[in-house]
Design a protein around this motif. Structure first.
Motif, PDB file in Angstrom:
ATOM      1  N   LEU A  56       0.834  -1.190   0.000  1.00 13.79           N
ATOM      2  CA  LEU A  56       0.000   0.000   0.000  1.00 13.79           C
ATOM      3  C   LEU A  56       0.872   1.244   0.000  1.00 13.79           C
ATOM      4  O   LEU A  56       1.998   1.223   0.509  1.00 13.79           O
ATOM      5  N   PRO A  57       0.387   2.344  -0.571  1.00 15.40           N
ATOM      6  CA  PRO A  57       1.210   3.553  -0.683  1.00 15.40           C
ATOM      7  C   PRO A  57       1.582   4.132   0.670  1.00 15.40           C
ATOM      8  O   PRO A  57       0.822   4.040   1.636  1.00 15.40           O
ATOM      9  N   SER A  58       2.776   4.733   0.734  1.00 14.27           N
ATOM     10  CA  SER A  58       3.244   5.337   1.984  1.00 14.27           C
ATOM     11  C   SER A  58       3.631   6.788   1.769  1.00 14.27           C
ATOM     12  O   SER A  58       4.590   7.283   2.360  1.00 14.27           O
ATOM     13  N   GLY A  59       2.908   7.479   0.889  1.00  8.60           N
ATOM     14  CA  GLY A  59       3.164   8.887   0.650  1.00  8.60           C
ATOM     15  C   GLY A  59       2.645   9.762   1.778  1.00  8.60           C
ATOM     16  O   GLY A  59       2.038   9.286   2.745  1.00  8.60           O
ATOM     17  N   LEU A  60       2.889  11.064   1.641  1.00  7.41           N
ATOM     18  CA  LEU A  60       2.542  12.026   2.691  1.00  7.41           C
ATOM     19  C   LEU A  60       1.907  13.245   2.034  1.00  7.41           C
ATOM     20  O   LEU A  60       2.345  13.695   0.968  1.00  7.41           O
ATOM     21  N   ILE A  61       0.858  13.785   2.674  1.00  9.50           N
ATOM     22  CA  ILE A  61       0.203  14.995   2.186  1.00  9.50           C
ATOM     23  C   ILE A  61       0.340  16.071   3.248  1.00  9.50           C
ATOM     24  O   ILE A  61      -0.054  15.869   4.401  1.00  9.50           O
ATOM     25  N   VAL A  62       0.915  17.203   2.861  1.00  8.16           N
ATOM     26  CA  VAL A  62       1.087  18.338   3.768  1.00  8.16           C
ATOM     27  C   VAL A  62       0.120  19.436   3.342  1.00  8.16           C
ATOM     28  O   VAL A  62       0.056  19.801   2.159  1.00  8.16           O
ATOM     29  N   TYR A  63      -0.645  19.966   4.303  1.00  8.80           N
ATOM     30  CA  TYR A  63      -1.666  20.974   4.025  1.00  8.80           C
ATOM     31  C   TYR A  63      -1.162  22.331   4.508  1.00  8.80           C
ATOM     32  O   TYR A  63      -0.739  22.474   5.656  1.00  8.80           O
ATOM     33  N   VAL A  64      -1.215  23.311   3.606  1.00  2.57           N
ATOM     34  CA  VAL A  64      -0.655  24.633   3.874  1.00  2.57           C
ATOM     35  C   VAL A  64      -1.745  25.688   3.751  1.00  2.57           C
ATOM     36  O   VAL A  64      -2.541  25.673   2.797  1.00  2.57           O
ATOM     37  N   ASN A  65      -1.766  26.609   4.712  1.00  3.14           N
ATOM     38  CA  ASN A  65      -2.676  27.753   4.642  1.00  3.14           C
ATOM     39  C   ASN A  65      -2.188  28.689   3.542  1.00  3.14           C
ATOM     40  O   ASN A  65      -1.091  29.237   3.632  1.00  3.14           O
ATOM     41  N   PRO A  66      -2.961  28.911   2.480  1.00  2.00           N
ATOM     42  CA  PRO A  66      -2.472  29.743   1.368  1.00  2.00           C
ATOM     43  C   PRO A  66      -2.388  31.220   1.701  1.00  2.00           C
ATOM     44  O   PRO A  66      -1.754  31.981   0.962  1.00  2.00           O
ATOM     45  N   TYR A  67      -2.997  31.629   2.820  1.00  2.00           N
ATOM     46  CA  TYR A  67      -2.978  33.046   3.193  1.00  2.00           C
ATOM     47  C   TYR A  67      -1.793  33.379   4.105  1.00  2.00           C
ATOM     48  O   TYR A  67      -1.374  34.537   4.164  1.00  2.00           O
ATOM     49  N   THR A  68      -1.267  32.367   4.789  1.00  2.18           N
ATOM     50  CA  THR A  68      -0.148  32.608   5.712  1.00  2.18           C
ATOM     51  C   THR A  68       1.081  31.766   5.387  1.00  2.18           C
ATOM     52  O   THR A  68       2.142  31.985   5.967  1.00  2.18           O
ATOM     53  N   ALA A  69       0.942  30.793   4.480  1.00  2.00           N
ATOM     54  CA  ALA A  69       2.014  29.858   4.119  1.00  2.00           C
ATOM     55  C   ALA A  69       2.462  29.013   5.302  1.00  2.00           C
ATOM     56  O   ALA A  69       3.588  28.526   5.343  1.00  2.00           O
ATOM     57  N   GLU A  70       1.575  28.794   6.256  1.00  2.00           N
ATOM     58  CA  GLU A  70       1.884  27.958   7.409  1.00  2.00           C
ATOM     59  C   GLU A  70       1.283  26.562   7.226  1.00  2.00           C
ATOM     60  O   GLU A  70       0.167  26.415   6.712  1.00  2.00           O
ATOM     61  N   VAL A  71       2.017  25.566   7.672  1.00  2.00           N
ATOM     62  CA  VAL A  71       1.527  24.193   7.619  1.00  2.00           C
ATOM     63  C   VAL A  71       0.424  24.021   8.672  1.00  2.00           C
ATOM     64  O   VAL A  71       0.636  24.313   9.853  1.00  2.00           O
ATOM     65  N   VAL A  72      -0.733  23.546   8.249  1.00  2.00           N
ATOM     66  CA  VAL A  72      -1.851  23.372   9.178  1.00  2.00           C
ATOM     67  C   VAL A  72      -2.081  21.903   9.528  1.00  2.00           C
ATOM     68  O   VAL A  72      -2.848  21.599  10.456  1.00  2.00           O
ATOM     69  N   GLY A  73      -1.438  20.990   8.821  1.00  2.00           N
ATOM     70  CA  GLY A  73      -1.622  19.579   9.133  1.00  2.00           C
ATOM     71  C   GLY A  73      -0.900  18.684   8.153  1.00  2.00           C
ATOM     72  O   GLY A  73      -0.509  19.107   7.056  1.00  2.00           O
ATOM     73  N   THR A  74      -0.702  17.453   8.554  1.00  2.00           N
ATOM     74  CA  THR A  74      -0.029  16.448   7.726  1.00  2.00           C
ATOM     75  C   THR A  74      -0.746  15.119   7.901  1.00  2.00           C
ATOM     76  O   THR A  74      -1.119  14.747   9.016  1.00  2.00           O
ATOM     77  N   LEU A  75      -0.938  14.420   6.786  1.00  2.00           N
ATOM     78  CA  LEU A  75      -1.585  13.114   6.816  1.00  2.00           C
ATOM     79  C   LEU A  75      -0.786  12.124   5.973  1.00  2.00           C
ATOM     80  O   LEU A  75      -0.342  12.461   4.874  1.00  2.00           O
ATOM     81  N   ASP A  76      -0.602  10.926   6.504  1.00  2.00           N
ATOM     82  CA  ASP A  76      -0.134   9.851   5.639  1.00  2.00           C
ATOM     83  C   ASP A  76      -1.198   9.601   4.580  1.00  2.00           C
ATOM     84  O   ASP A  76      -2.394   9.800   4.816  1.00  2.00           O
ATOM     85  N   GLU A  77      -0.762   9.129   3.427  1.00  2.00           N
ATOM     86  CA  GLU A  77      -1.694   8.983   2.316  1.00  2.00           C
ATOM     87  C   GLU A  77      -2.900   8.129   2.682  1.00  2.00           C
ATOM     88  O   GLU A  77      -4.033   8.445   2.330  1.00  2.00           O
ATOM     89  N   LEU A  78      -2.676   7.046   3.400  1.00  2.00           N
ATOM     90  CA  LEU A  78      -3.782   6.161   3.738  1.00  2.00           C
ATOM     91  C   LEU A  78      -4.613   6.663   4.920  1.00  2.00           C
ATOM     92  O   LEU A  78      -5.625   6.068   5.254  1.00  2.00           O
ATOM     93  N   GLN A  79      -4.159   7.749   5.574  1.00  2.00           N
ATOM     94  CA  GLN A  79      -5.000   8.357   6.605  1.00  2.00           C
ATOM     95  C   GLN A  79      -6.124   9.168   5.980  1.00  2.00           C
ATOM     96  O   GLN A  79      -7.129   9.452   6.644  1.00  2.00           O
ATOM     97  N   ARG A  80      -5.956   9.517   4.727  1.00  2.00           N
ATOM     98  CA  ARG A  80      -7.007  10.234   4.012  1.00  2.00           C
ATOM     99  C   ARG A  80      -8.126   9.262   3.679  1.00  2.00           C
ATOM    100  O   ARG A  80      -7.898   8.210   3.092  1.00  2.00           O
ATOM    101  N   TYR A  81      -9.345   9.603   4.070  1.00  2.00           N
ATOM    102  CA  TYR A  81     -10.449   8.647   3.947  1.00  2.00           C
ATOM    103  C   TYR A  81     -10.624   8.155   2.523  1.00  2.00           C
ATOM    104  O   TYR A  81     -10.837   6.962   2.304  1.00  2.00           O
TER     105      TYR A  81
END
Length: 443
Positions: free
Chosen positions: A116-141
Motif C-alpha cells: 500500500l502507498p506510503s506517501g505524505l500529504i502536507v496541508y498549507v494555509n495559502p494566506y499565511t504559508a503555514e503548515v496546518v496539518g499532515t496526513l499519511d496517504e492512507l490516513q485520508r479517507y
C-alpha cells in the motif's frame, strides 16, 4: 415410433437449464466477493461526507486578505519534510481551501507498506504559508476507502478477487436477463416485474430476486464495466485495446523537453508556472508537477475528476511558459470520454443523486445475492445442501454459436475470468464423467 429429433421447446428448455446452471454457479462461487465489494462500495460512496467530517481541520482555513506566493507555500511544506521527494502540488482553488503538497515515500523507509502507498500529504494555509496539518496517504479517507474497495487493503497484488467477482457478475447479469426475458416480449415486461404475488415461499423469493436484479441491471452493468477498466488485468487489456483503436485519452510525449535559454534565464517559479497554467486551462482544481532537471517541463492536469468536460493535460516550457502540449475534453475520443464520465459515476462523484443511486444498487446487489442463496437453499434435496440445476445431455450442445463467441470474448478481455472459466469447464467435465459412470453402474 421413436425419433431423435427434439422439438424446439426441448432445445429452449435445455438452453434455459444451461443459463440457469451458469447463473447458479457464478452466484454461489462469487457471492462472498460480491457482498464484500458491495459493502466496501457503500463505504467508499460516502467519501464526500466522511471527508468533510474527518478532514475539515486540514482542508479548510479562514479566508484571508491576500494569498501568499505558491513558492512560499511549497517551501513551508518542504521545510517540514526536507528528506521527502516532492511529487506534485494542488494549489488552493476556492476561498478557504488549503494547498496540498504531496510527497513520495521516505527514501530511508519502504516505498510501500504491505503493498500500500506510503506517501505524505502536507496541508498549507495559502494566506499565511503555514503548515496546518499532515496526513499519511492512507490516513485520508478517500485513499483508504478506495484501497479497501479495490484490494481489501492487501496491496496491488490482491486486486484480482474483486476483478474475479466483477467478471462473473457480468455472467450473472447476462444469464439472469436471458432467463427473465418474458416470452411475450416487450408487451409482457410489466407483468414480469412484481414484488408480490401468490405462490410458495421460494416463488416469493424468486420474484424479489428477479425484480430487484432486473431493475438494477443497467446501472450495475455500468458500474461493473467501468470498474473493470481500471482493474489490474482487464484494465491492461482495455488500455491496450483503446490504444490500438486510437481511443485512448491524449497524453504528452515522454520526450518533451524545455528549450534551455543561452542567456542563463532562470526557470519559472511555482507561482509563475501556476499562473501560466491557470491562464491556459479550464477553471478546475489542478495538480502541478515541477520539472526534473534543466530540460524538464512543468506538467498540469485536473485534480478534480467530478467534472469530465473540464479534464485537461498541459505541458509548459519551464523557461518561457509556452505550451508544448495541451489536450482537453474536445481532443478526447469517444471511448475516452465515456470512461471519463463512467469512472466518476462509479465513484459517486456527481453529487447526492449519484450517491443515492449507487447506495440503492449496492443494497439491491446484496439483496439479490441473499435472495439467490435463499432460493438455492429452499430447493435443496431433503437433508442435503444446495444443489446445482441439473443439466441435460443436450445442454451444452444446444448452446448457440453466439454464446461461445461471447464467452471467448469475455475470456480474452478478462484474464482472471479466463482462468476461472477454464477451472469451471474442467469441473463440469469431471462432473459429467462421474455422472455417466454412476448411471452406467446403476444400469
Amino acid at each position: 415410433m421413436r425419433t431423435d429429433v427434439r422439438p424446439p421447446v426441448t432445445v429452449r428448455a435445455a438452453l434455459y437449464r444451461l443459463f440457469w446452471r451458469l447463473h447458479f454457479w457464478a452466484g454461489l462461487i462469487t457471492a462472498p466477493l460480491v457482498i464484500a465489494a458491495s459493502i466496501t462500495g457503500l463505504i467508499y460512496v460516502v467519501t464526500p461526507q466522511m471527508e468533510a467530517w474527518r478532514h475539515a481541520q486540514v482542508d479548510r482555513v479562514a479566508v484571508g486578505q491576500n494569498l501568499q506566493a505558491l513558492d512560499a507555500q511549497v517551501a513551508s511544506a518542504r521545510s517540514a519534510h526536507p528528506d521527502r521527494p516532492l511529487r506534485f502540488v494542488v494549489p488552493a482553488h476556492q476561498p478557504g481551501q488549503t494547498t496540498q503538497v504531496h510527497f513520495g515515500p521516505d527514501p530511508a523507509g519502504p516505498k510501500a507498506v504491505d503493498g500500500l502507498p506510503s506517501g505524505l500529504i502536507v496541508y498549507v494555509n495559502p494566506y499565511t504559508a503555514e503548515v496546518v496539518g499532515t496526513l499519511d496517504e492512507l490516513q485520508r479517507y478517500r485513499h483508504w476507502a478506495r484501497k479497501l474497495h479495490a484490494s481489501f487493503l492487501q496491496g496491488e497484488r490482491w486486486r484480482w478477487p474483486i476483478e474475479l467477482a466483477a467478471s462473473w457478475l457480468l455472467v450473472m447479469l447476462i444469464t439472469g436477463w436471458i432467463m427473465w426475458w418474458p416470452r411475450g416480449g416487450l408487451r409482457a415486461l410489466g407483468g414480469s416485474l412484481r414484488w408480490r404475488g401468490p405462490g410458495p415461499l421460494r416463488a416469493r423469493w424468486r420474484r424479489w430476486h428477479t425484480t430487484g436484479g432486473v431493475l438494477m441491471t443497467g446501472v450495475l452493468a455500468v458500474i461493473v464495466v467501468t470498474g473493470l477498466t481500471w482493474s489490474a488485468h482487464t484494465g491492461e487489456r482495455f488500455r491496450a485495446a483503446q490504444q490500438a483503436l486510437g481511443q485512448s485519452a491524449p497524453r504528452p510525449a515522454a520526450d518533451l523537453v524545455s528549450a534551455v535559454p543561452a542567456d542563463g534565464r532562470a526557470p519559472l517559479t511555482w507561482q509563475a508556472a501556476y499562473e501560466a497554467a491557470r491562464a491556459l486551462s479550464p477553471d478546475i482544481a489542478m495538480m502541478l508537477t515541477a520539472p526534473r532537471g534543466p530540460e524538464g517541463v512543468w506538467r498540469a492536469e485536473n485534480f478534480d475528476r467530478s467534472q469530465p468536460t473540464r479534464r485537461f493535460v498541459l505541458v509548459l516550457d519551464a523557461y518561457r511558459a509556452q505550451p508544448l502540449f495541451f489536450a482537453g475534453w474536445d481532443e478526447m475520443p469517444l471511448l475516452a470520454r465515456a470512461t471519463a464520465v463512467g469512472i466518476p459515476f462509479h465513484r459517486g462523484e456527481f453529487g447526492w443523486w449519484n450517491q443515492a443511486l449507487l447506495i440503492g444498487v449496492a443494497l439491491a446487489c446484496i439483496g439479490a445475492v441473499v435472495s439467490g442463496l435463499r432460493m438455492a437453499w429452499l430447493r435443496r434435496p431433503s437433508g442435503g445442501g444446495p444443489q446445482a440445476p441439473a443439466l441435460p445431455a443436450s445442454g451444452w450442445r444446444a448452446a448457440p454459436l453466439g454464446l461461445w463467441l461471447l464467452l471467448a470474448a469475455l475470456a480474452w478481455a478478462q484474464p482472471v475470468f479466463a482462468w476461472s472459466l477454464l477451472a469451471y469447464g474442467l469441473a463440469e467435465g469431471v462432473a459429467a464423467v462421474v455422472h455417466r459412470r454412476r448411471v452406467s453402474t446403476v444400469a
